[in-house]
Write a protein that holds these residues in place. Structure first.
Motif, PDB file in Angstrom:
ATOM      1  N   ILE A  28      26.642  51.141  41.946  1.00  0.00           N
ATOM      2  CA  ILE A  28      27.677  50.312  41.319  1.00  0.00           C
ATOM      3  C   ILE A  28      28.977  50.228  42.114  1.00  0.00           C
ATOM      4  O   ILE A  28      29.590  49.144  42.188  1.00  0.00           O
ATOM      5  N   PRO A  29      29.488  51.322  42.726  1.00  0.00           N
ATOM      6  CA  PRO A  29      30.815  51.251  43.360  1.00  0.00           C
ATOM      7  C   PRO A  29      30.989  50.127  44.369  1.00  0.00           C
ATOM      8  O   PRO A  29      32.038  49.474  44.385  1.00  0.00           O
ATOM      9  N   GLY A  30      29.997  49.880  45.207  1.00  0.00           N
ATOM     10  CA  GLY A  30      30.122  48.833  46.223  1.00  0.00           C
ATOM     11  C   GLY A  30      30.386  47.459  45.635  1.00  0.00           C
ATOM     12  O   GLY A  30      31.416  46.831  45.918  1.00  0.00           O
ATOM     13  N   PRO A  31      29.479  46.925  44.790  1.00  0.00           N
ATOM     14  CA  PRO A  31      29.728  45.621  44.183  1.00  0.00           C
ATOM     15  C   PRO A  31      30.963  45.599  43.299  1.00  0.00           C
ATOM     16  O   PRO A  31      31.670  44.590  43.229  1.00  0.00           O
ATOM     17  N   LEU A  32      31.251  46.711  42.611  1.00  0.00           N
ATOM     18  CA  LEU A  32      32.430  46.773  41.753  1.00  0.00           C
ATOM     19  C   LEU A  32      33.703  46.602  42.570  1.00  0.00           C
ATOM     20  O   LEU A  32      34.607  45.835  42.191  1.00  0.00           O
ATOM     21  N   ILE A  33      33.767  47.282  43.700  1.00  0.00           N
ATOM     22  CA  ILE A  33      34.928  47.148  44.582  1.00  0.00           C
ATOM     23  C   ILE A  33      34.979  45.745  45.182  1.00  0.00           C
ATOM     24  O   ILE A  33      36.057  45.174  45.386  1.00  0.00           O
ATOM     25  N   GLY A  34      33.797  45.171  45.446  1.00  0.00           N
ATOM     26  CA  GLY A  34      33.767  43.805  45.951  1.00  0.00           C
ATOM     27  C   GLY A  34      34.423  42.815  44.996  1.00  0.00           C
ATOM     28  O   GLY A  34      35.061  41.856  45.424  1.00  0.00           O
ATOM     29  N   PHE A  35      34.295  43.068  43.696  1.00  0.00           N
ATOM     30  CA  PHE A  35      34.928  42.206  42.689  1.00  0.00           C
ATOM     31  C   PHE A  35      36.394  42.564  42.468  1.00  0.00           C
ATOM     32  O   PHE A  35      37.267  41.694  42.497  1.00  0.00           O
ATOM     33  N   ALA A  36      36.654  43.844  42.215  1.00  0.00           N
ATOM     34  CA  ALA A  36      37.978  44.260  41.726  1.00  0.00           C
ATOM     35  C   ALA A  36      38.881  44.847  42.798  1.00  0.00           C
ATOM     36  O   ALA A  36      40.050  45.132  42.519  1.00  0.00           O
ATOM     37  N   GLN A  37      38.352  45.065  44.005  1.00  0.00           N
ATOM     38  CA  GLN A  37      39.141  45.628  45.108  1.00  0.00           C
ATOM     39  C   GLN A  37      39.761  46.971  44.688  1.00  0.00           C
ATOM     40  O   GLN A  37      39.086  47.789  44.079  1.00  0.00           O
ATOM     41  N   ASN A  38      41.022  47.190  45.000  1.00  0.00           N
ATOM     42  CA  ASN A  38      41.648  48.476  44.698  1.00  0.00           C
ATOM     43  C   ASN A  38      41.860  48.715  43.213  1.00  0.00           C
ATOM     44  O   ASN A  38      42.143  49.835  42.798  1.00  0.00           O
ATOM     45  N   GLY A  39      41.726  47.675  42.430  1.00  0.00           N
ATOM     46  CA  GLY A  39      41.875  47.826  40.979  1.00  0.00           C
ATOM     47  C   GLY A  39      40.572  48.116  40.273  1.00  0.00           C
ATOM     48  O   GLY A  39      40.497  47.993  39.044  1.00  0.00           O
ATOM     49  N   SER A  40      39.540  48.530  41.035  1.00  0.00           N
ATOM     50  CA  SER A  40      38.228  48.754  40.440  1.00  0.00           C
ATOM     51  C   SER A  40      38.255  49.848  39.374  1.00  0.00           C
ATOM     52  O   SER A  40      37.523  49.777  38.380  1.00  0.00           O
ATOM     53  N   TRP A  41      39.116  50.862  39.553  1.00  0.00           N
ATOM     54  CA  TRP A  41      39.184  51.924  38.542  1.00  0.00           C
ATOM     55  C   TRP A  41      39.768  51.388  37.233  1.00  0.00           C
ATOM     56  O   TRP A  41      39.420  51.869  36.154  1.00  0.00           O
ATOM     57  N   LEU A  42      40.638  50.379  37.324  1.00  0.00           N
ATOM     58  CA  LEU A  42      41.144  49.732  36.111  1.00  0.00           C
ATOM     59  C   LEU A  42      40.029  48.965  35.405  1.00  0.00           C
ATOM     60  O   LEU A  42      39.976  48.923  34.174  1.00  0.00           O
TER      61      LEU A  42
END
Length: 365
Positions: A28-42
């Motif tokens: 999940i982290p890769g695609p999630l970061i692809g969408f949300a960038q540095n705000g993925s934890w939000l």
């Protein structure tokens, strides 16, 4: 048809944690970061808030119908014909998800570790093992899964710790370089792909022993919270390791593990991630196939709840090969863009309708 197998509230909660976490901590982290960038934890935090609301709906229906699964109390609330209409996308989405879980393992193995081996070899062998596991019964595999999932979590945490030498906290800022829209896209992806699947546990909750019903709610919510905390940890680990290119890493924790090289002693630890990915996908695929099997069994009121296990495993295997035959790019697009919408229609919408119906009937009474 009533299955006599029973689980404790703790076993069900851990099975729930295994299902919603599974391979997500690795893929999940890769695609999630692809969408949300540095705000993925939000995005993960927003997903947690929505997930708790969805789980509250699941637990409300369970409290009202503790001895019945979704198919059974749907018949009571909206009738058999509307239940059948709900069940068609519900079952089709399960077929898609179950085949996709195993397909992810095959794609990982054929692109990262064993490139010369045909994809169908991995998929067929995994589905065979999954079918045998499901046939053993939920009591048996729930005990085994607890130990296996703990080894996966431990392996991932070891990778996160060892990779800390390569972390660059400066990569975490700015948090919202392009505003809040990417965060919402990340929430759409994470909530839509793994978290919406918690609705499937409406089919398993009746297995909890009657005397432990009051303990289940706390365990389920705790499992959901711990899941999101772990996802935040591995997502931040990926961000601090790769920075701007983190979103391009399909199997992010595998790539993080490849960066570990401590004094030329601790090397090549990515094999641990390979083990974790195979085991976690196997665990989730087994739970998914079990739920698919009992969904069809209860929908058509079959007397034998094991007769469909191997045929369904074969159908899922063929479905996985058909999906990848359309191209890996289309498969990735289907999972990241289209699947969250499909699951909203297949899982979340029926649950909302049943919850509202149950509330209205309660008020009338």
């Amino acid at each position: 048809m009533k299955d006599q197998q029973q689980l404790s509230a703790g076993q069900m909660s851990f099975l729930f944690f295994t299902f919603i976490t599974g391979s997500n901590i690795l893929t999940i982290p890769g695609p999630l970061i692809g969408f949300a960038q540095n705000g993925s934890w939000l995005s993960v935090l927003l997903s947690l808030a929505n997930g708790m609301l969805l789980l509250a709906g699941v637990m409300f229906l369970y409290r009202k119908f503790p001895q019945f699964n979704l198919i059974e109390y749907s018949r009571k609330l909206v009738g058999k014909w509307l239940t059948l209409i709900f069940a068609i996308p519900f079952i089709f989405m399960q077929l898609h998800s179950t085949s996709g879980i195993v397909l992810d393992v095959g794609l990982f193995m054929t692109t990262s570790m064993m490139r010369e081996t045909p994809l169908y070899v991995f998929n067929l062998l995994i589905f065979l093992v999954v079918a045998l596991t499901v046939r053993s019964g939920i009591e048996n595999f729930s005990r085994m899964f607890a130990m296996l999932m703990m080894t996966v979590i431990l392996s991932v945490m070891v990778i996160v710790f060892l990779a800390s030498a390569n972390y660059h906290p400066k990569y975490l800022v700015p948090v919202l370089p392009d505003g809040f829209k990417p965060v919402l896209l990340g929430t759409y992806f994470y909530y839509g792909v793994p978290i919406s699947e918690l609705v499937l546990f409406t089919m398993l909750l009746p297995y909890v022993r009657r005397e432990e019903h009051h303990l289940l709610k706390k365990g389920m919510f705790l499992a959901l919270i711990v899941n999101h905390l772990i996802i935040i940890v591995v997502t931040l680990s990926t961000l601090m390791t790769f920075g701007p290119i983190a979103g391009e890493r399909a199997y992010s924790m595998f790539e993080v593990a490849r960066t570990i090289d401590l004094y030329e002693v601790v090397q090549r630890v990515e094999s641990i991630v390979g083990y974790s990915l195979v085991i976690s996908n196997y665990l989730k695929a087994a739970i998914s196939l079990y739920i698919l099997n009992i969904t069809i069994t209860y929908l058509f009121k079959l007397k034998d709840n094991q007769i469909l296990i191997f045929p369904l495993a074969l159908v899922c295997f063929l479905f996985s090969m058909i999906q990848i035959s359309l191209g890996q790019a289309r498969w990735v697009n289907a999972v990241t863009i289209i699947e969250p919408l499909w699951k909203a229609v297949s899982y979340i919408l029926p649950l909302l309708i049943l919850t509202l119906t149950a509330i209205l009937r309660k008020n009338r009474e």
